[in-house]
Design a protein around this motif. Sequence first.
Motif, PDB file in Angstrom:
ATOM      1  N   TRP A  20      13.589  52.229 105.854  1.00 28.76           N
ATOM      2  CA  TRP A  20      12.291  52.497 106.332  1.00 28.76           C
ATOM      3  C   TRP A  20      12.925  51.815 107.787  1.00 28.76           C
ATOM      4  N   LYS A  21      12.904  52.050 109.395  1.00 27.99           N
ATOM      5  CA  LYS A  21      13.223  51.841 109.982  1.00 27.99           C
ATOM      6  C   LYS A  21      15.157  51.627 110.880  1.00 27.99           C
ATOM      7  N   TYR A  48      12.707  59.081 106.590  1.00 20.64           N
ATOM      8  CA  TYR A  48      14.089  57.899 108.067  1.00 20.64           C
ATOM      9  C   TYR A  48      15.045  58.197 107.739  1.00 20.64           C
ATOM     10  N   HIS A 110       6.562  61.380  98.646  1.00 17.09           N
ATOM     11  CA  HIS A 110       6.041  60.246  99.418  1.00 17.09           C
ATOM     12  C   HIS A 110       4.675  60.557 100.027  1.00 17.09           C
ATOM     13  N   TYR A 206       5.760  48.431 100.061  1.00 19.11           N
ATOM     14  CA  TYR A 206       6.698  48.423 101.291  1.00 19.11           C
ATOM     15  C   TYR A 206       5.893  46.817 101.792  1.00 19.11           C
ATOM     16  N   SER A 211       6.003  44.480 108.551  1.00 20.41           N
ATOM     17  CA  SER A 211       7.131  45.926 109.414  1.00 20.41           C
ATOM     18  C   SER A 211       6.575  45.337 110.871  1.00 20.41           C
ATOM     19  N   ARG A 214       8.037  48.664 113.646  1.00 21.63           N
ATOM     20  CA  ARG A 214       7.014  50.011 113.984  1.00 21.63           C
ATOM     21  C   ARG A 214       7.317  50.267 115.469  1.00 21.63           C
ATOM     22  N   LYS A 261      13.129  44.729 104.949  1.00 22.58           N
ATOM     23  CA  LYS A 261      14.121  46.180 105.061  1.00 22.58           C
ATOM     24  C   LYS A 261      14.665  45.293 105.920  1.00 22.58           C
TER      25      LYS A 261
END
Length: 315
Positions: A20-21, A48, A110, A206, A211, A214, A261
């Motif tokens: 993601w990202k 994503y 999801h 997650y 994150s 974001r 990530k």
Amino acid sequence: MQTLKFSNGDELPAIGLGTWKSEKGEVGKAVHLAIEAGYRHIDCAATYGNETEIGEAFSEIFKKGEVKREELWITSKLWNNAHKKEDVIPALEQSLNDLQLDYLDLYLIHWPVAFKPGVASPKSDEDYLSMEEVPIIETWNILVEAKKRGLVKHIGVSNFSIPKLKDLLGKTNQPPEMDQVELHPYLQQDDLLNFCKANKIHMTGYSPLGSGDRSSSMKAENEPSLLEDELINQIAKKHDASPAQVLIKWHLSRGTAVIPKSTNPKRIKQNLESANLDLTEEDLSKIAELDRHFRYINGKFFVTEGNSYENIFDD
Ligand code: A2P
């Protein structure tokens, strides 16, 4: 690498690469680097927007014979606009096509949220369907069907609270095998973890590093920073490790999987090497005290006036 074992004997490597990202133009390289570094678990999702590039990377990797398909664990997720029974298999087939795969190891719903078909990102109430209009069990039954057809090996959910898991468990004899949720020392979710353990549902965490990449529209003001947390930094220093490694290893000590990530070569490697860190009982009991029920991903982006997603996490 520590694994999470499934009832049919399959094993999920506990540390996976989050995507993601991860930007287009970068994510393919990140997948190559991760697999070279030893990752065998890649976490993807249709929303994503990068599954095509990841699929190209897989195809090259398998062609070169670096690893075989069956040595990788690949997860993807059904987006919220394909919950209606006629839309689930086409969405899954699109992900398989983009990822250039014959099957997924794990496919997740999801979010417990439904959009109208064709809506990628809702703008108003009109764009949503209520859970009464598309009950989760309708979507779930097609995931069960996809598993029977061999399109996916395991099925599960993401962002499901205890009440939502209970509801689903009460309606199916094919329980979800995974709940992927936000987990980290500021959001430890012990009740959910215990409920999942008691019901033989694995968990994946997650946003384990908070994150920080974001978009600002998804950030609250004055968010706490996990990577800058004083205690996490003290423990890292003591072990000659990085704060990210402490945060990642914490998940393994609780028996969950985790999907940090990164698209940065050094950090991709460093994150996998977290597995080698030995956190002591004292470290873990101190980290336990950091819990403050803080969500980086608070789900508020799904709330519009009049829709039924006000309290998506039921807390
Ligand atoms: P980058 O991709 O440049 O490495 P999360 O997994 O919680 O979504 O967090 C992802 C964010 O954390 C990204 O900004 C990522 O940046 C950064 N990140 C990933 N690994 C590390 C690490 N080992 N140390 C510091 N930041 C990291």
